[in-house]
Design a protein around this motif. Structure first.
Motif, PDB file in Angstrom:
ATOM      1  N   CYS A 102      -2.860   0.778 -10.137  1.00 52.74           N
ATOM      2  CA  CYS A 102      -3.653   0.729  -8.906  1.00 52.74           C
ATOM      3  C   CYS A 102      -4.579  -0.482  -8.941  1.00 52.74           C
ATOM      4  CB  CYS A 102      -4.486   1.999  -8.756  1.00 52.74           C
ATOM      5  SG  CYS A 102      -3.520   3.479  -8.447  1.00 52.74           S
ATOM      6  N   PRO A 109      -8.964   1.910  -3.398  1.00 50.63           N
ATOM      7  CA  PRO A 109      -8.363   3.107  -2.802  1.00 50.63           C
ATOM      8  C   PRO A 109      -9.100   3.546  -1.541  1.00 50.63           C
ATOM      9  CG  PRO A 109      -8.692   3.373  -5.174  1.00 50.63           C
ATOM     10  CD  PRO A 109      -9.424   2.136  -4.783  1.00 50.63           C
ATOM     11  N   TRP A 144      -3.353   0.517  -3.436  1.00 48.46           N
ATOM     12  CA  TRP A 144      -2.608  -0.740  -3.395  1.00 48.46           C
ATOM     13  C   TRP A 144      -2.054  -1.060  -4.772  1.00 48.46           C
ATOM     14  CZ3 TRP A 144      -1.938  -3.620   1.076  1.00 48.46           C
ATOM     15  CH2 TRP A 144      -2.700  -3.230   2.174  1.00 48.46           C
ATOM     16  N   ARG A 200       0.837  -1.195   0.000  1.00 51.37           N
ATOM     17  CA  ARG A 200       0.000   0.000   0.000  1.00 51.37           C
ATOM     18  C   ARG A 200       0.873   1.246   0.000  1.00 51.37           C
ATOM     19  NH1 ARG A 200      -3.879   1.193   5.000  1.00 51.37           N
ATOM     20  NH2 ARG A 200      -2.045   2.336   5.704  1.00 51.37           N
ATOM     21  N   PHE A 201       0.493   2.209  -0.838  1.00 53.49           N
ATOM     22  CA  PHE A 201       1.177   3.502  -0.876  1.00 53.49           C
ATOM     23  C   PHE A 201       0.271   4.546  -0.245  1.00 53.49           C
ATOM     24  CE2 PHE A 201       1.786   7.504  -3.420  1.00 53.49           C
ATOM     25  CZ  PHE A 201       2.886   7.945  -2.689  1.00 53.49           C
ATOM     26  N   ASP A 202       0.776   5.231   0.793  1.00 50.97           N
ATOM     27  CA  ASP A 202       0.018   6.261   1.497  1.00 50.97           C
ATOM     28  C   ASP A 202       0.526   7.633   1.067  1.00 50.97           C
ATOM     29  OD1 ASP A 202      -1.386   4.309   2.896  1.00 50.97           O
ATOM     30  OD2 ASP A 202       0.081   4.250   4.524  1.00 50.97           O
ATOM     31  N   LEU A 210       0.232  11.515   1.594  1.00 48.95           N
ATOM     32  CA  LEU A 210      -0.229  12.556   2.518  1.00 48.95           C
ATOM     33  C   LEU A 210      -0.182  13.891   1.784  1.00 48.95           C
ATOM     34  CD1 LEU A 210       1.658  11.462   5.775  1.00 48.95           C
ATOM     35  CD2 LEU A 210      -0.680  10.908   5.075  1.00 48.95           C
ATOM     36  N   ARG A 235       4.059   4.820  -7.175  1.00 48.29           N
ATOM     37  CA  ARG A 235       4.320   5.969  -6.304  1.00 48.29           C
ATOM     38  C   ARG A 235       4.682   7.203  -7.117  1.00 48.29           C
ATOM     39  NH1 ARG A 235       9.168   5.182  -2.246  1.00 48.29           N
ATOM     40  NH2 ARG A 235      10.256   5.186  -4.258  1.00 48.29           N
ATOM     41  N   GLN A 262      -5.210  11.843   3.633  1.00 48.47           N
ATOM     42  CA  GLN A 262      -4.414  10.665   3.290  1.00 48.47           C
ATOM     43  C   GLN A 262      -5.144   9.879   2.216  1.00 48.47           C
ATOM     44  OE1 GLN A 262      -2.922   8.054   6.459  1.00 48.47           O
ATOM     45  NE2 GLN A 262      -3.389   6.275   5.199  1.00 48.47           N
ATOM     46  N   PHE A 263      -4.441   9.616   1.126  1.00 43.58           N
ATOM     47  CA  PHE A 263      -5.014   8.844   0.026  1.00 43.58           C
ATOM     48  C   PHE A 263      -4.155   7.596  -0.164  1.00 43.58           C
ATOM     49  CE2 PHE A 263      -5.866   8.119  -4.605  1.00 43.58           C
ATOM     50  CZ  PHE A 263      -7.207   7.826  -4.464  1.00 43.58           C
ATOM     51  N   SER A 264      -4.747   6.426   0.066  1.00 47.54           N
ATOM     52  CA  SER A 264      -3.997   5.159   0.060  1.00 47.54           C
ATOM     53  C   SER A 264      -4.472   4.280  -1.091  1.00 47.54           C
ATOM     54  CB  SER A 264      -4.184   4.413   1.388  1.00 47.54           C
ATOM     55  OG  SER A 264      -3.758   5.212   2.466  1.00 47.54           O
TER      56      SER A 264
END
Length: 283
Positions: free
Chosen positions: A200, A206, A225, A170-172, A174, A235, A221-223
């Motif tokens: 994605c 998401p 996978w 998972r990419f978070d 901010l 990323r 925060q937008f996460s």
């Protein structure tokens, strides 16, 4: 000369020498067969590198037992040998405490298997691909192509993160938006960007989280996978696409702002006043 040779061959000394030779040959054969059998058994549950280490350990232990038996046949006292080995072990133990600690830690790492060859791990400030897992240390290759050796004791004592253990990551992201922006619009724009990005994953989907009110922005925060092999590309691409989408939709990403009030010195016949001055800090 022939009679002396025959007499020696019939003596007890020759018999012991023959038995010792047979024991040595049998030791090489048995140790080789046992190590190969251990390799076939462990290959299903351990990596190839760990299997090789176990095979070597079994081979030399069995061979050492047969060598000790052969020496006993030649008249050597095992008690004396064991005593000498004990004294030598104590001396080596004091001289190489760090090596012994790394050796024991290496056995724990082999049994626990927190990572395998080819995994990407992070230890402290070092992140790299695992090149080898040895009894004394682990070798890594960092992303800038540096060779790093980490003692096994350090790995056991410190926190280690395996970045490639699981198939997805998972990419978070901010990010902050200006207070004037509509949160619903921001959410929809970011979801559209994730939906159009082929890296994605749809499942898990998401996640949009409104973290709260910051000093200069609404914090979000937008996460998303992605498969672990696509994580780096996702990323980079996702952040670029969100910036372009925000510019197109007119959504502002504010920089930190400060409001400073400067007090003016009052004269004897004037009243004190304050004048608000707004200073933007682009840092």
């Amino acid at each position: 000369m022939t009679e002396q040779l025959l007499h020696w061959l019939q003596s007890e000394q020759a018999s012991h020498l023959l038995k010792a030779t047979i024991l040595l040959l049998a030791g090489f054969v048995v140790a080789g067969l046992a190590s190969r059998a251990i390799g076939r058994i462990l290959i299903k549950n351990f990596s190839q590198h760990h299997v090789v280490l176990f095979k070597r350990l079994v081979y030399w232990l069995l061979l050492a037992l047969f060598i000790a038996s052969a020496l006993k046949q030649l008249g050597f006292s095992l008690s004396v040998l064991l005593g000498a080995a004990g004294v030598l072990s104590v001396a080596l133990g004091f001289a190489s405490q760090t090596s012994a600690s790394n050796l024991i830690s290496g056995l724990f790492l082999i049994g626990e298997q927190p990572f395998q060859l080819g995994d990407t791990i992070k230890v402290g400030n070092t992140t790299g691909e695992v090149l080898s897992i040895d009894l004394l240390s682990v070798k890594l290759r960092t992303f800038d192509n540096l060779y790093v050796r980490i003692p096994n004791e350090s790995l056991i004592k410190s926190e280690m993160t395996n970045l490639t253990r699981f198939p997805i990551r998972r990419f978070d992201l901010l990010i902050g938006v200006a207070y004037k922006e509509n949160i619903s619009q921001v959410r929809q724009v970011m979801l559209n960007v994730a939906d159009n990005n082929p890296l994605c994953l749809d499942e898990p989907g998401p996640i949009f989280l409104f973290l709260g009110f910051g000093d200069s922005s609404l914090n979000i925060q937008f996460s998303v996978w992605a498969k672990r092999e696509n994580f780096r590309d996702l990323r980079n691409s996702l952040q670029e696409e969100i910036k372009l989408a925000f510019d197109k939709a007119g959504i502002e990403i504010p920089f930190p702002q400060r409001t400073v009030y400067l007090a003016q010195q009052a004269t004897p016949i004037q009243t004190e006043a304050t004048e608000p001055v707004t200073q933007n800090n682009p840092v």
